[in-house]
Design a protein around this motif. Structure first.
Motif, PDB file in Angstrom:
ATOM      1  N   MET A 138       7.264  13.185  20.142  1.00 34.26           N
ATOM      2  CA  MET A 138       6.840  11.797  19.944  1.00 34.26           C
ATOM      3  C   MET A 138       7.879  11.014  19.133  1.00 34.26           C
ATOM      4  SD  MET A 138       3.804  10.804  21.215  1.00 34.26           S
ATOM      5  CE  MET A 138       3.086   9.660  20.045  1.00 34.26           C
ATOM      6  N   TRP A 156       1.838  16.517  25.716  1.00 34.35           N
ATOM      7  CA  TRP A 156       0.470  16.182  26.091  1.00 34.35           C
ATOM      8  C   TRP A 156       0.040  16.898  27.372  1.00 34.35           C
ATOM      9  CZ3 TRP A 156      -0.010  10.097  25.418  1.00 34.35           C
ATOM     10  CH2 TRP A 156       0.350   9.763  24.097  1.00 34.35           C
ATOM     11  N   VAL A 162       5.716  11.951  25.416  1.00 30.93           N
ATOM     12  CA  VAL A 162       4.400  12.492  25.821  1.00 30.93           C
ATOM     13  C   VAL A 162       4.509  13.874  26.445  1.00 30.93           C
ATOM     14  CG1 VAL A 162       3.501  10.161  26.161  1.00 30.93           C
ATOM     15  CG2 VAL A 162       4.462  11.385  28.117  1.00 30.93           C
ATOM     16  N   ASN A 193       4.463  18.435  19.814  1.00 29.07           N
ATOM     17  CA  ASN A 193       4.011  17.068  20.054  1.00 29.07           C
ATOM     18  C   ASN A 193       4.627  16.082  19.051  1.00 29.07           C
ATOM     19  OD1 ASN A 193       2.339  15.045  21.326  1.00 29.07           O
ATOM     20  ND2 ASN A 193       1.085  15.089  19.475  1.00 29.07           N
TER      21      ASN A 193
END
Length: 411
Positions: free
Chosen positions: A178, A102, A99, A174
């Motif tokens: 991930m 994020w 994450v 991202n």
């Protein structure tokens, strides 16, 4: 509850379920998240977070706080088995890495970094303890070299993935974070479910201990933590800030580094076994001193990017020789002291690591050369300390001064 298997009975298990197989699987799983996070970090914080050298210094100070608090492992293992704690920490590292993108603000990056760092440092503390408990003194140097090569192999896979697919597929921070974090967390959960709990023959002391006879090991750990932080924080940052490396170029450099280390790492274990901890560490610290002086010369004399990249690779090879510090401790330690001392050593290793990145971030703004000169001086101090390691370290012969000390009752 997972089945408990004594270490001496583990040979009855299938090969893939034995302790050494678990060590290799953990060695493979951890770098998938951590190496990916590290490879993208400098570009991520500069391009997305807008960091400068000072911000980067604060980031790494926050990252090292959990390492400074690694002594807390001693309290946790009173209630949780080391093996479980290590794997849960690995899950935490993977989840936090997943994450990372994020939270692109400075506050968000610092928060997620803190969480992933707790997972990383607690895993590393326990992992080092388990390695020294599960491996015999005779096999440890060579197996540690192969474990290092396994981690390099996992990192190599990640770097090839990023280098070959980043631009063609238009990958984002991202997506990559991930995938890598998810794989690490998934492998850790598998290890939690698939392996029994292994019980070493020597129950560990579950309280904080500081043994006077381990003083040289503590001192070498302190210097290693201080010195390594300068490399971790500023060597890669230099490649992006000074030479303008893009993501795929940074990863290409890391890739070259990893290919070399995959072949060299197993040899490092044989080097320690053949020449001993003292000579290995003296060679490492001499090399690191010269490398850091050359880093300073890049800014002082305007040397080019090829030299900088070469130094970065050589730097990593020398740091791999630090496994000699692990085997030095294994030889001088009471087997019951391994877990608590691993935690204490991690904390000592990170005393300077917490304060140095931020303070040196200010110095970096004034003189990057001075930062690397300081690292060279630290390597020289480490060399002086390594001179005090005896040729054949063992319990009761921890330093060259031990022979002058009258026999005393055990502490």
């Amino acid at each position: 509850m997972a089945r408990i298997v004594k270490l001496e009975d583990a040979s009855d298990l299938p090969l893939w379920r034995r302790p050494i197989a678990l060590l290799f699987l953990m060695a493979f799983a951890m770098p998938i998240a951590f190496a990916t996070w590290s490879a993208l970090l400098n570009n991520f914080v500069i391009e997305v977070g807008g960091f400068d050298g000072l911000d980067n210094g604060w980031l790494h100070t926050v990252r090292e706080i959990p390492g400074f608090l690694a002594v807390g492992v001693i309290a946790i293992i009173i209630f949780v088995r080391e093996q479980v704690l290590g794997l849960v920490s690995l899950v935490m590292l993977g989840a936090a890495t997943a994450v990372t993108a994020w939270f692109p603000s400075m506050a968000g990056i610092l928060t997620v970094t803190m969480l992933s760092s707790i997972g990383f440092h607690y895993y590393e503390t326990v992992n080092q303890s388990l390695q020294l408990q599960w491996l015999s003194k005779e096999r440890a140097p060579k197996v540690l070299g192969y474990l290092l090569a396994t981690g390099s192999g996992a990192t190599l896979i990640c770097y090839i993935f990023i280098m070959l697919l980043w631009e063609p597929l238009g990958l984002s921070y991202n997506i990559v974070y991930m995938i890598s974090g998810g794989i690490t967390a998934g492998l850790a959960v598998f290890c939690l479910l698939a392996y029994p709990q292994f019980e070493a023959p020597h129950p560990q002391v579950k309280k904080m201990i500081l043994r006077k006879r381990y003083w040289l090991y503590y001192a070498l750990q302190f210097m290693a933590g201080a010195r390594r932080q300068i490399f971790m924080v500023f060597a890669g940052f230099m490649m992006v800030e000074k030479f303008g490396f893009a993501v795929h170029e940074v990863v290409s450099l890391y890739l070259i580094n990893l290919v070399i280390n995959m072949f060299v790492a197993p040899l490092l274990g044989h080097v320690v076994h053949r020449f001993g901890e003292r000579n290995t560490l003296l060679f490492e610290y001499t090399g690191l001193c010269l490398v850091f002086l050359a880093y300073g010369g890049i800014y002082m004399f305007g040397w080019g990017v090829v030299l900088a990249a070469t130094l970065y690779v050589i730097d990593h090879i020398f740091f791999g020789l630090a496994l000699a510090l692990k085997t030095y401790f294994q030889k001088i330690a009471d087997p019951r002291d391994i877990a608590p001392t691993a935690a204490v050593a991690f904390t000592i290793n990170h005393i300077a690591a917490v304060g140095l990145p931020a303070s040196l971030g200010y110095l970096w703004l004034v003189s990057p050369t001075a930062v690397f000169m300081l690292a060279a001086a630290m390597a020289a101090v480490s060399f002086g300390l390594a001179m005090m390691i005896p040729r054949h370290p063992e319990e009761g012969n921890e330093t060259i001064f031990s022979k002058f000390t009258a026999a005393a009752p055990a502490e």
